[in-house]
Design an enzyme around this catalytic site. Structure first.
Site, PDB file in Angstrom:
ATOM      1  N   SER A 137      41.758  47.166  49.396  1.00 56.71           N
ATOM      2  CA  SER A 137      40.307  47.010  49.442  1.00 56.71           C
ATOM      3  C   SER A 137      39.756  47.542  50.773  1.00 56.71           C
ATOM      4  O   SER A 137      39.952  48.717  51.092  1.00 56.71           O
ATOM      5  CB  SER A 137      39.952  45.536  49.221  1.00 56.71           C
ATOM      6  OG  SER A 137      38.591  45.375  48.870  1.00 56.71           O
TER       7      SER A 137
ATOM      8  N   ASP B 133      39.870  45.838  37.434  1.00 62.63           N
ATOM      9  CA  ASP B 133      39.235  45.608  38.740  1.00 62.63           C
ATOM     10  C   ASP B 133      37.721  45.507  38.578  1.00 62.63           C
ATOM     11  O   ASP B 133      37.061  46.458  38.163  1.00 62.63           O
ATOM     12  CB  ASP B 133      39.588  46.750  39.691  1.00 62.63           C
ATOM     13  CG  ASP B 133      39.273  46.443  41.146  1.00 62.63           C
ATOM     14  OD1 ASP B 133      38.326  45.672  41.398  1.00 62.63           O
ATOM     15  OD2 ASP B 133      39.973  46.969  42.025  1.00 62.63           O
TER      16      ASP B 133
ATOM     17  N   HIS C 224      41.510  43.278  40.860  1.00 60.61           N
ATOM     18  CA  HIS C 224      41.353  43.822  42.203  1.00 60.61           C
ATOM     19  C   HIS C 224      42.541  43.505  43.107  1.00 60.61           C
ATOM     20  O   HIS C 224      42.685  44.099  44.164  1.00 60.61           O
ATOM     21  CB  HIS C 224      40.073  43.258  42.828  1.00 60.61           C
ATOM     22  CG  HIS C 224      39.685  43.905  44.118  1.00 60.61           C
ATOM     23  ND1 HIS C 224      39.466  45.273  44.233  1.00 60.61           N
ATOM     24  CD2 HIS C 224      39.482  43.385  45.368  1.00 60.61           C
ATOM     25  CE1 HIS C 224      39.146  45.559  45.475  1.00 60.61           C
ATOM     26  NE2 HIS C 224      39.155  44.445  46.200  1.00 60.61           N
TER      27      HIS C 224
END
Length: 345
Positions: A111, A251, A279
């Site tokens: 991320s 995600d 995610h």
């Protein structure tokens, strides 16, 4: 037969990570470290901390030195009024590795950590053996609508309600309920897939300093229009660098389509999509994640940095011929690179 995504990894007692602290530039930085061998650096996402990697660190530590820092403003690291841009984080990572005497690493970023990893590879290419981007930020604008809203000054005041006694207990209860629904055959859809992990991350925000650091970090990479930094214009610099992309098809934070854009812009990169993951693919399916990562590590050689080659790449720049994939994917990459709204660091 049990769902392989729910199988727990067996503990590796001899490789359990230790939480340590080092002071750099007057700020205390926390990090987990375990094992011996070539170094692997694990970079977590926004609002998260190094404990997010706890399940996989011991297994990687059987053959590697694994370093997982709490980025400044996160976890047990200090949370000053400071620069929380991806470039500043990359500098902080460089400084921590220098203090620890680590010259080169395979960088694994999730991320926000993926954006930091890419920035680190751009700023300090001589320190990067390989690059692994996991549900990475910094590809193009798309991002979960909630993050866009939270970046707006008026709306983010709502997060302060989490400081009310009992508020987080209620939020965790909702998250647990969603997790139970998500685990049943009647799954409500991808938008709810990541709720349990997002609730876990929100659990650290009631502390005022953590909250302010979170907002400063978020605003450095996201505004009401979406992500404001793209790495696509510099992906050609990874030409000789082994790159692995890992994404979850479910995600809800950063769409899996970003993986295909990055793959198109990064010559020779590998891509792995976990169909049932969201995610946090390394949490949804840690066994498969380890298998993919370990195969990547054993089947690729560390980059031998060539300063002359790097200079030539910078001079030549990126051309349409450097972007591969289907016509629609190539066009999307070019559109993202040419957007006048993007910010370059």
């Amino acid at each position: 037969m049990s769902d392989p995504r729910t199988r727990a990894l067996r503990p590796v007692p001899d490789a359990e990570p230790q939480l340590r602290f080092r002071t750099v530039h007057g700020y205390r930085r926390a990090f987990r470290i375990a094992g011996e061998g070539p170094a692997i650096l694990l970079l977590h996402g926004i609002g998260d901390n190094s404990s997010t990697w706890s399940e996989i660190i011991p297994h990687l530590a059987k053959s590697h030195t694994v370093i997982a820092p709490d980025l400044l403003g996160h976890g047990r690291s200090d949370k000053p009024r400071a620069d929380y841009s991806v470039a500043a984080y990359a500098n902080g990572v460089r400084d921590l590795l220098s203090v620890l005497g680590v010259d080169t690493v395979t960088v694994v970023g999730h991320s926000l950590g993926g954006g930091v990893a890419m920035q680190f590879a751009y700023q300090f290419p001589h320190m990067v053996d390989r690059l692994v981007l996991v549900s990475s930020g910094g590809v193009t604008k798309d991002v979960h609508p909630l993050l866009r809203l939270v970046s707006v000054p008026v709306v983010n005041e709502v997060l302060k309600l989490l400081r009310i006694p009992g508020a987080m207990t209620a939020v965790r209860a909702v998250g647990a309920a969603v997790a139970r629904v998500h685990g049943s055959p009647l799954r409500p859809g991808a938008m709810l897939h990541d709720t349990p992990d997002l609730v876990r991350v929100l659990g650290g925000l009631p502390d005022p300093t953590a909250y302010e650091a979170y907002l400063r970090t978020l605003r450095s990479v996201v505004d009401w229009r979406g992500q404001v930094v793209t790495m696509l214009d510099r992906c050609y610099l990874t030409e000789n660098l082994p790159v692995q992309l890992i994404w979850g098809a479910q995600d809800s934070v950063i769409p899996a389509a970003h993986a295909h854009l990055a793959h198109s812009a990064m010559p020779g990169s590998r891509i792995e999509i976990f169909e049932d993951a969201g995610h946090f693919p390394f949490r949804d399916d840690p066994i498969r994640f380890l298998r993919v990562l370990e195969d990547f590590l054993t089947s690729t050689a560390p980059l031998e940095f060539d300063a002359d080659r790097w200079r030539t790449l910078l001079i030549d720049g990126v051309g349409e011929g450097d972007i591969v994939g289907a016509p629609e994917t190539r066009m999307a990459v070019l559109d993202a690179m040419g957007s006048d709204e993007r910010s370059a660091t």
